[in-house]
Write a protein that holds these residues in place. Structure first.
Motif, mmCIF file in Angstrom:
data_model
loop_
_atom_site.group_PDB
_atom_site.id
_atom_site.type_symbol
_atom_site.label_atom_id
_atom_site.label_comp_id
_atom_site.label_asym_id
_atom_site.label_seq_id
_atom_site.Cartn_x
_atom_site.Cartn_y
_atom_site.Cartn_z
ATOM 1 N N LEU A 136 0.778 -1.225 -0.284
ATOM 2 C CA LEU A 136 -0.063 0.067 0.140
ATOM 3 C C LEU A 136 0.863 1.298 -0.006
ATOM 4 O O LEU A 136 0.562 2.138 -0.561
ATOM 5 N N LEU A 137 1.825 1.262 0.716
ATOM 6 C CA LEU A 137 2.764 2.360 0.913
ATOM 7 C C LEU A 137 3.459 2.661 -0.358
ATOM 8 O O LEU A 137 3.675 3.825 -0.898
ATOM 9 N N ARG A 138 3.690 1.565 -1.154
ATOM 10 C CA ARG A 138 4.593 1.635 -2.482
ATOM 11 C C ARG A 138 3.413 2.354 -3.485
ATOM 12 O O ARG A 138 3.668 3.178 -4.416
ATOM 13 N N ALA A 139 2.203 1.777 -3.418
ATOM 14 C CA ALA A 139 1.199 2.097 -4.370
ATOM 15 C C ALA A 139 0.897 3.822 -4.040
ATOM 16 O O ALA A 139 0.606 4.680 -5.130
ATOM 17 N N LEU A 140 0.692 4.169 -2.826
ATOM 18 C CA LEU A 140 0.593 5.652 -2.428
ATOM 19 C C LEU A 140 1.799 6.428 -3.047
ATOM 20 O O LEU A 140 1.355 7.515 -3.431
ATOM 21 N N ALA A 141 2.877 6.059 -2.948
ATOM 22 C CA ALA A 141 4.055 6.613 -3.584
ATOM 23 C C ALA A 141 3.958 6.891 -5.084
ATOM 24 O O ALA A 141 4.206 7.902 -5.490
ATOM 25 N N ILE A 142 3.499 5.809 -5.667
ATOM 26 C CA ILE A 142 3.392 5.954 -7.110
ATOM 27 C C ILE A 142 2.179 6.865 -7.399
ATOM 28 O O ILE A 142 2.539 7.867 -8.120
#
Length: 454
Positions: free
Chosen positions: A181-187
């Motif tokens: 989720l954190l990676r998706a939010l960064a993207i």
């Protein structure tokens, strides 16, 4: 769009999905000794020996191919530009970052720490101190495995800690899901910044606007760094929104947003101070500086104490180990001296001479000063280069973001000789060599002229 530009855009978009396919094949033949690493929520290439070098070769080749495709796209773009530059670049970047997210391994452990900070905050514990060894938890344990022991205390702002806590809570305390989720939010934050950058460039000639938007949103290192999950993208999104606000006449609000971005990550304070100073001294927009000062006045009391405490701990217990950098080649003193000279030169160019490339010189000074020029720092440096383009200094700084990929190699292999590490350091500095050679000649000439003066 002509056919050459269309093919280049498609090649760039598909470079990372194609790289993911190759990386998956490489991962399938991982040594048995790395089963534990691949059992982690997100495998990170860290001291994997020769096999780590193979993993690095895949990302290096992907970055190189995408860079060539980006150059062709910008060079072959229609002379009138592209009317919907923001939407077009965002679409290409979305495909590319989705491809990045499909890789079976990455080269940074940062998202492990982010997830651990979220877990600690959700449990009512302080993420700004290293947790006790007896403390257990899914993300905390995973971060310890990744760091081979205690992981760093949080040095980010309370806004980011709140976001990490929200991600932990939203995933029900699942470490792997929190990292995803954190990676998706960064993207998403990076993708959101692209149309904002295009909007901030609305007064620029169409072809130049298209080229700058492509150079920002399709920088291969930026795409990869966003997909690795680095929280710098949240500050970039705030900065892009602030730029739009300033251009639309809300100078104070834009400056305040920049100042408040330090609540996410401390470098936002540096960005706000630098942009506020330039806006006031060069652009004659004092309300930006006033807004930045107000935003910083709110943010700094929250950000400074944990950052200073972390710096104190690092100074007392940390091991200073420059790698793949100018400091690694020359030692700290010569590198920092050159960086200081470049920073002064850049400030003079910006403030006294009103030259746009002064911003790029400040970025080059940062590169020269960094003990470890990690690739994700390119998220900050690329916008500085584009703000100063076109100029040799801007080209060198932008090139440095691409060549910073070489910084992954020493960590990926973990067993490189000193000579090989020096070669990697020289590689990261290739884009800077020509422009710094010019700079040193300029300094020598100024000294000689002053000495010869009566």
């Amino acid at each position: 769009m002509n056919w050459r530009a269309t093919i280049a855009a498609a090649a760039l978009a598909l470079a990372f999905p194609a790289g993911a396919a190759v990386a998956t094949a490489v991962a399938a033949r991982a040594p048995v000794s790395l089963r534990g690493a691949f059992a982690q929520p997100l495998p990170v290439v860290d001291a994997w020996g020769a096999y780590g070098g193979d993993c690095f070769a895949v990302i290096a080749a992907t970055i190189a191919f995408a860079t060539v495709a980006l150059a062709v796209l910008i060079r072959t773009a229609p002379s009138a530009g592209y009317r919907r530059a923001g939407a077009f670049v965002t679409l290409v970047a979305a495909v590319a970052t989705a491809g990045c997210a499909a890789w079976p391994f990455v080269f940074s452990s940062d998202t492990y720490a982010y997830a651990a900070y979220g877990e600690l905050a959700a449990r009512g514990l302080d993420p700004f101190v290293v947790p006790a060894a007896a403390l257990r938890g899914p993300a905390v344990d995973a971060a310890r495995v990744q760091w081979h022991g205690p992981f760093p205390a949080c040095v980010y702002g309370p806004a980011f800690v709140a976001l990490a806590r929200g991600a932990w809570t939203a995933t029900g305390g699942d470490a792997a899901a929190t990292i995803r989720l954190l990676r998706a939010l960064a993207i998403l934050a990076f993708l959101a910044s692209i149309p904002l950058v295009a909007a901030a460039l609305s007064g620029v000639a169409p072809r130049r606007r298209f080229a700058l938007t492509c150079a920002y949103g399709l920088n291969p290192i930026a795409l990869w760094s966003a997909a690795e999950g680095h929280n710098d993208t949240f500050v970039l999104a705030i900065a892009a929104a602030a730029a739009v606000a300033v251009r639309s006449g809300s100078a104070f609000a834009g400056g305040a947003a920049l100042g408040l971005s330090a609540l996410v990550k401390a470098p936002g304070a540096v960005l706000a101070a630098a942009f506020g100073a330039q806006a006031s001294l060069v652009l004659r927009l004092p309300r930006v500086a006033a807004g930045a000062a107000c935003g910083l006045a709110v943010a700094v009391p929250f950000v400074a104490p944990p950052l200073l405490a972390a710096a104190g701990r690092a100074g007392a217990h940390g091991h200073y180990a420059p790698a793949a950098s100018l400091q690694a080649l020359t030692g700290p003193v010569p590198a920092l001296a050159l960086a200081a000279a470049a920073a002064v030169f850049g400030a003079v160019r910006s403030i006294r001479d009103r030259e746009r490339d002064g911003v790029a010189w400040l970025g080059l000074a940062i590169v020269a000063a960094l003990p470890n020029p990690y690739p994700w720092y390119g998220l900050w440096l690329a916008p500085l280069a584009l703000a100063a383009a076109p100029s040799p200094a801007a080209a060198a700084l932008y090139g440095a973001t691409i060549f910073s990929c070489l910084r992954y190699l020493p960590d990926a292999a973990g067993n490189m000789t000193d000579g090989a590490t020096r070669v990697a350091a020289i590689g990261t500095l290739v884009p800077l060599a020509f422009v710094f050679a010019q700079f040193l000649r300029h300094i020598r000439q100024a000294v000689r002229q002053k000495a010869a003066a009566p």
